[in-house]
Design a protein around this motif. Structure first.
Motif, PDB file in Angstrom:
ATOM      1  N   HIS A  75       0.825  -1.207   0.000  1.00 51.21           N
ATOM      2  CA  HIS A  75       0.000   0.000   0.000  1.00 51.21           C
ATOM      3  C   HIS A  75       0.861   1.259   0.000  1.00 51.21           C
ATOM      4  CE1 HIS A  75      -3.724  -2.028   0.139  1.00 51.21           C
ATOM      5  NE2 HIS A  75      -4.294  -1.441   1.173  1.00 51.21           N
ATOM      6  N   GLN A 105      -6.351   3.668   0.788  1.00 54.08           N
ATOM      7  CA  GLN A 105      -5.256   2.826   1.274  1.00 54.08           C
ATOM      8  C   GLN A 105      -4.527   3.393   2.486  1.00 54.08           C
ATOM      9  OE1 GLN A 105      -2.758   0.982  -1.664  1.00 54.08           O
ATOM     10  NE2 GLN A 105      -4.384   0.878  -3.180  1.00 54.08           N
ATOM     11  N   GLU A 108      -6.140   2.079   5.594  1.00 57.78           N
ATOM     12  CA  GLU A 108      -5.914   0.638   5.717  1.00 57.78           C
ATOM     13  C   GLU A 108      -4.522   0.351   6.279  1.00 57.78           C
ATOM     14  OE1 GLU A 108      -8.923  -1.057   2.237  1.00 57.78           O
ATOM     15  OE2 GLU A 108      -6.786  -0.881   1.800  1.00 57.78           O
ATOM     16  N   ILE A 200     -10.560  -5.092  -0.517  1.00 53.21           N
ATOM     17  CA  ILE A 200      -9.466  -4.849  -1.451  1.00 53.21           C
ATOM     18  C   ILE A 200      -9.752  -5.511  -2.797  1.00 53.21           C
ATOM     19  CG2 ILE A 200      -7.047  -5.441  -1.939  1.00 53.21           C
ATOM     20  CD1 ILE A 200      -6.484  -4.958   1.065  1.00 53.21           C
TER      21      ILE A 200
END
Length: 222
Positions: A75, A105, A108, A200
């Motif tokens: 990421h 992202q 995350e 994802i």
């Protein structure tokens, strides 16, 4: 009278069965009551049970750790690529896509870092933009990961040339992330990690389709 006795007997059996079920539910509910919300502790004896075995929502296994430790640098590189688009891309669509990638992202990364800390596992080093090209070689075995030369070449481009190269690289990068997430879907145990893997796969497959369409338009005009 015999009919009444049988009815009472059935009622007594039902009450007993209901009480037993309540005890089972109470026992199951108490199994994970003391676990941290972000996952089981590193010393949890059940935290590394095989994938597919019954588990409380917070339990995890080695695949969950591998998923987080791999996806974080993956990421980070996507963020570095996305941030280059701000002043290099010529297409407003490409710039918008890059902003969406960053918006999805970055949180995350923070979430996965939190899981690893909760599990007592190492969080991969790196700060994202500006530094990933120097450490990419250490993660080159991951699907879709770009090498330092690829990142350096992208950084030198501007305009339509940047747009085409950015989209080409990001498609490959996304395909790698989808592959990694697919492994987590099949072999992971942690409920939240598997849910992130689902997200994802869904989001990045959609972006792959979007980018391939943009590449088709770019190529048809070249």
């Amino acid at each position: 009278m015999s009919s009444s006795i049988r009815t009472l007997a059935r009622r007594a059996a039902l009450v007993a069965a209901t009480g037993a079920a309540a005890l089972v539910l109470a026992a199951c509910g108490g199994d994970g009551a003391d676990r941290p919300a972000g996952g089981a502790g590193h010393g949890d004896a059940g935290s590394h049970a095989p994938a597919g075995s019954p588990s409380p929502a917070g339990a995890h296994n080695p695949q969950d750790v591998a998923f987080a430790q791999g996806m974080i640098p993956h990421h980070r590189q996507a963020l570095e690529m996305a941030r280059l688009a701000a002043d290099r891309a010529s297409s407003g669509t490409v710039k918008d896509l890059a902003r969406r990638i960053e918006k999805a992202q970055d949180p995350e990364i923070r979430t996965m870092s939190g899981w690893l800390k909760t599990w007592g596992e190492k969080v991969p080093e790196g700060t994202g933009a500006g530094g990933m090209d120097h450490s990419a070689s250490g993660h080159s075995g991951m699907p879709g990961m770009m090498g330092g030369e690829d990142m350096a070449a992208l950084e030198k481009l501007t305009g339509k040339a940047f747009d085409v190269q950015f989209l080409t690289m990001m498609v490959e990068h996304h395909e790698g992330a989808v592959e990694m997430a697919g492994t987590e879907q099949k072999k992971g145990r942690h409920t939240a990690a598997k849910a992130m893997a689902d997200d994802i796969v869904t989001a990045q497959n959609a972006e792959i389709s979007e980018m391939n369409k943009l590449l088709g338009k770019s190529e048809s005009k070249s």
